[in-house]
Write a protein that holds these residues in place. Structure first.
Motif, PDB file in Angstrom:
ATOM      1  N   LEU A   1       0.827  -1.205   0.000  1.00  0.00           N
ATOM      2  CA  LEU A   1       0.000   0.000   0.000  1.00  0.00           C
ATOM      3  C   LEU A   1       0.859   1.251   0.000  1.00  0.00           C
ATOM      4  N   ILE A   2       1.942   1.238   0.772  1.00  0.00           N
ATOM      5  CA  ILE A   2       2.821   2.407   0.795  1.00  0.00           C
ATOM      6  C   ILE A   2       3.395   2.643  -0.592  1.00  0.00           C
ATOM      7  N   LEU A   3       3.832   1.569  -1.251  1.00  0.00           N
ATOM      8  CA  LEU A   3       4.351   1.721  -2.615  1.00  0.00           C
ATOM      9  C   LEU A   3       3.254   2.188  -3.563  1.00  0.00           C
ATOM     10  N   ALA A   4       2.031   1.698  -3.366  1.00  0.00           N
ATOM     11  CA  ALA A   4       0.927   2.099  -4.232  1.00  0.00           C
ATOM     12  C   ALA A   4       0.622   3.586  -4.091  1.00  0.00           C
ATOM     13  N   LEU A   5       0.834   4.113  -2.890  1.00  0.00           N
ATOM     14  CA  LEU A   5       0.629   5.549  -2.720  1.00  0.00           C
ATOM     15  C   LEU A   5       1.648   6.312  -3.547  1.00  0.00           C
ATOM     16  N   GLY A   6       2.740   5.642  -3.887  1.00  0.00           N
ATOM     17  CA  GLY A   6       3.690   6.114  -4.880  1.00  0.00           C
ATOM     18  C   GLY A   6       4.537   7.291  -4.496  1.00  0.00           C
ATOM     19  N   PRO A   7       5.613   7.483  -5.238  1.00  0.00           N
ATOM     20  CA  PRO A   7       6.431   8.665  -5.005  1.00  0.00           C
ATOM     21  C   PRO A   7       5.665   9.899  -5.444  1.00  0.00           C
TER      22      PRO A   7
ATOM     23  N   PRO B   1      10.629  13.217   3.914  1.00  0.00           N
ATOM     24  CA  PRO B   1      10.434  12.271   5.016  1.00  0.00           C
ATOM     25  C   PRO B   1       9.051  12.412   5.672  1.00  0.00           C
ATOM     26  N   ALA B   2       8.560  13.636   5.786  1.00  0.00           N
ATOM     27  CA  ALA B   2       7.240  13.854   6.387  1.00  0.00           C
ATOM     28  C   ALA B   2       6.140  13.235   5.531  1.00  0.00           C
ATOM     29  N   PHE B   3       6.265  13.357   4.201  1.00  0.00           N
ATOM     30  CA  PHE B   3       5.251  12.769   3.318  1.00  0.00           C
ATOM     31  C   PHE B   3       5.337  11.252   3.351  1.00  0.00           C
ATOM     32  N   ALA B   4       6.548  10.698   3.371  1.00  0.00           N
ATOM     33  CA  ALA B   4       6.721   9.244   3.448  1.00  0.00           C
ATOM     34  C   ALA B   4       6.101   8.697   4.738  1.00  0.00           C
ATOM     35  N   ALA B   5       6.312   9.397   5.841  1.00  0.00           N
ATOM     36  CA  ALA B   5       5.738   8.969   7.114  1.00  0.00           C
ATOM     37  C   ALA B   5       4.212   9.050   7.071  1.00  0.00           C
ATOM     38  N   TYR B   6       3.685  10.083   6.419  1.00  0.00           N
ATOM     39  CA  TYR B   6       2.235  10.234   6.304  1.00  0.00           C
ATOM     40  C   TYR B   6       1.648   9.098   5.470  1.00  0.00           C
ATOM     41  N   LYS B   7       2.303   8.753   4.369  1.00  0.00           N
ATOM     42  CA  LYS B   7       1.835   7.632   3.537  1.00  0.00           C
ATOM     43  C   LYS B   7       1.798   6.343   4.350  1.00  0.00           C
TER      44      LYS B   7
ATOM     45  N   PRO C   1      -0.191  16.399   7.750  1.00  0.00           N
ATOM     46  CA  PRO C   1       0.746  17.195   8.558  1.00  0.00           C
ATOM     47  C   PRO C   1       0.870  18.626   8.022  1.00  0.00           C
ATOM     48  N   ALA C   2       0.882  19.581   8.914  1.00  0.00           N
ATOM     49  CA  ALA C   2       0.959  20.994   8.538  1.00  0.00           C
ATOM     50  C   ALA C   2       2.197  21.289   7.696  1.00  0.00           C
ATOM     51  N   GLU C   3       3.318  20.581   7.985  1.00  0.00           N
ATOM     52  CA  GLU C   3       4.554  20.856   7.241  1.00  0.00           C
ATOM     53  C   GLU C   3       4.461  20.491   5.764  1.00  0.00           C
ATOM     54  N   LEU C   4       3.439  19.704   5.368  1.00  0.00           N
ATOM     55  CA  LEU C   4       3.271  19.409   3.941  1.00  0.00           C
ATOM     56  C   LEU C   4       2.692  20.613   3.201  1.00  0.00           C
ATOM     57  N   GLY C   5       1.992  21.475   3.919  1.00  0.00           N
ATOM     58  CA  GLY C   5       1.509  22.720   3.330  1.00  0.00           C
ATOM     59  C   GLY C   5       0.461  22.561   2.241  1.00  0.00           C
ATOM     60  N   ILE C   6      -0.371  21.530   2.325  1.00  0.00           N
ATOM     61  CA  ILE C   6      -1.418  21.331   1.324  1.00  0.00           C
ATOM     62  C   ILE C   6      -2.775  21.179   2.017  1.00  0.00           C
ATOM     63  N   PRO C   7      -3.847  21.644   1.378  1.00  0.00           N
ATOM     64  CA  PRO C   7      -5.163  21.567   2.001  1.00  0.00           C
ATOM     65  C   PRO C   7      -5.833  20.204   1.861  1.00  0.00           C
ATOM     66  N   SER C   8      -5.453  19.435   0.845  1.00  0.00           N
ATOM     67  CA  SER C   8      -6.035  18.111   0.637  1.00  0.00           C
ATOM     68  C   SER C   8      -5.088  17.304  -0.249  1.00  0.00           C
ATOM     69  N   ILE C   9      -5.342  16.008  -0.293  1.00  0.00           N
ATOM     70  CA  ILE C   9      -4.510  15.150  -1.132  1.00  0.00           C
ATOM     71  C   ILE C   9      -5.382  14.061  -1.751  1.00  0.00           C
ATOM     72  N   GLY C  10      -5.141  13.769  -3.016  1.00  0.00           N
ATOM     73  CA  GLY C  10      -5.836  12.692  -3.715  1.00  0.00           C
ATOM     74  C   GLY C  10      -4.984  11.432  -3.678  1.00  0.00           C
ATOM     75  N   VAL C  11      -5.619  10.309  -3.419  1.00  0.00           N
ATOM     76  CA  VAL C  11      -4.920   9.030  -3.300  1.00  0.00           C
ATOM     77  C   VAL C  11      -5.660   7.983  -4.104  1.00  0.00           C
ATOM     78  N   THR C  12      -4.927   7.131  -4.805  1.00  0.00           N
ATOM     79  CA  THR C  12      -5.503   5.966  -5.468  1.00  0.00           C
ATOM     80  C   THR C  12      -4.686   4.758  -5.026  1.00  0.00           C
ATOM     81  N   VAL C  13      -5.364   3.762  -4.439  1.00  0.00           N
ATOM     82  CA  VAL C  13      -4.664   2.573  -3.946  1.00  0.00           C
ATOM     83  C   VAL C  13      -5.380   1.302  -4.381  1.00  0.00           C
ATOM     84  N   PRO C  14      -4.602   0.253  -4.658  1.00  0.00           N
ATOM     85  CA  PRO C  14      -5.221  -1.054  -4.901  1.00  0.00           C
ATOM     86  C   PRO C  14      -5.474  -1.734  -3.553  1.00  0.00           C
ATOM     87  N   LEU C  15      -6.686  -2.213  -3.344  1.00  0.00           N
ATOM     88  CA  LEU C  15      -7.019  -2.918  -2.113  1.00  0.00           C
ATOM     89  C   LEU C  15      -7.272  -4.382  -2.464  1.00  0.00           C
TER      90      LEU C  15
END
Length: 124
Positions: A11-17, A29-35, A103-117
């Motif tokens: 799943l972490i890999l699916a969230l992708g770079p 590192p903050a985004f990787a930890a969030y994923k 996390p506030a340090e990412l500085g974004i209001p929202s994020i789109g995610v596509t994952v295989p379940l």
């Protein structure tokens, strides 16, 4: 337990770079930890879903997380071909559910995610 660890890694890999583009921060590192936090949360939900399926399947779910962690949109991006498995995938990331806040340090209001379940065959 090895399956859960492998699934979390998948799943972490699916969230992708991430790349610096609309709604996606640069890989840090903050985004990787969030994923990783998102992946573990979703895997925990999937593990608690009771189901039976002779074939199992993989459904790709697309969802949007707002700043507070609320799932603001959720849909099947690619069907597993089995409506039952697709419904299970939507149960794992339902609209309005709570995920870790961005996390506030990412500085974004929202994020789109596509994952295989992946829901493996389960006979009990």
């Amino acid at each position: 337990m090895p399956f859960l660890i492998a699934a979390a890694f998948g799943l972490i890999l699916a969230l992708g770079p991430a790349e610096a583009r609309e709604g996606r921060p640069a890989e840090t590192p903050a985004f990787a930890a969030y994923k990783a936090r998102i992946a573990l949360d979703i895997l925990g939900r999937m593990h608690r879903i009771r189901y039976r399926s002779q074939t199992g399947g993989i459904a790709r779910v697309r969802f949007r997380i707002d700043r507070t962690g609320k799932v603001a949109a959720s849909e099947i991006h690619t069907s597993s071909g089995n409506p039952y498995i697709d419904r299970l995938a939507m149960e794992a990331v339902p609209l309005g559910s709570e995920l870790p806040p961005i996390p506030a340090e990412l500085g974004i209001p929202s994020i789109g995610v596509t994952v295989p379940l992946h829901f493996p065959p389960r006979y009990y």
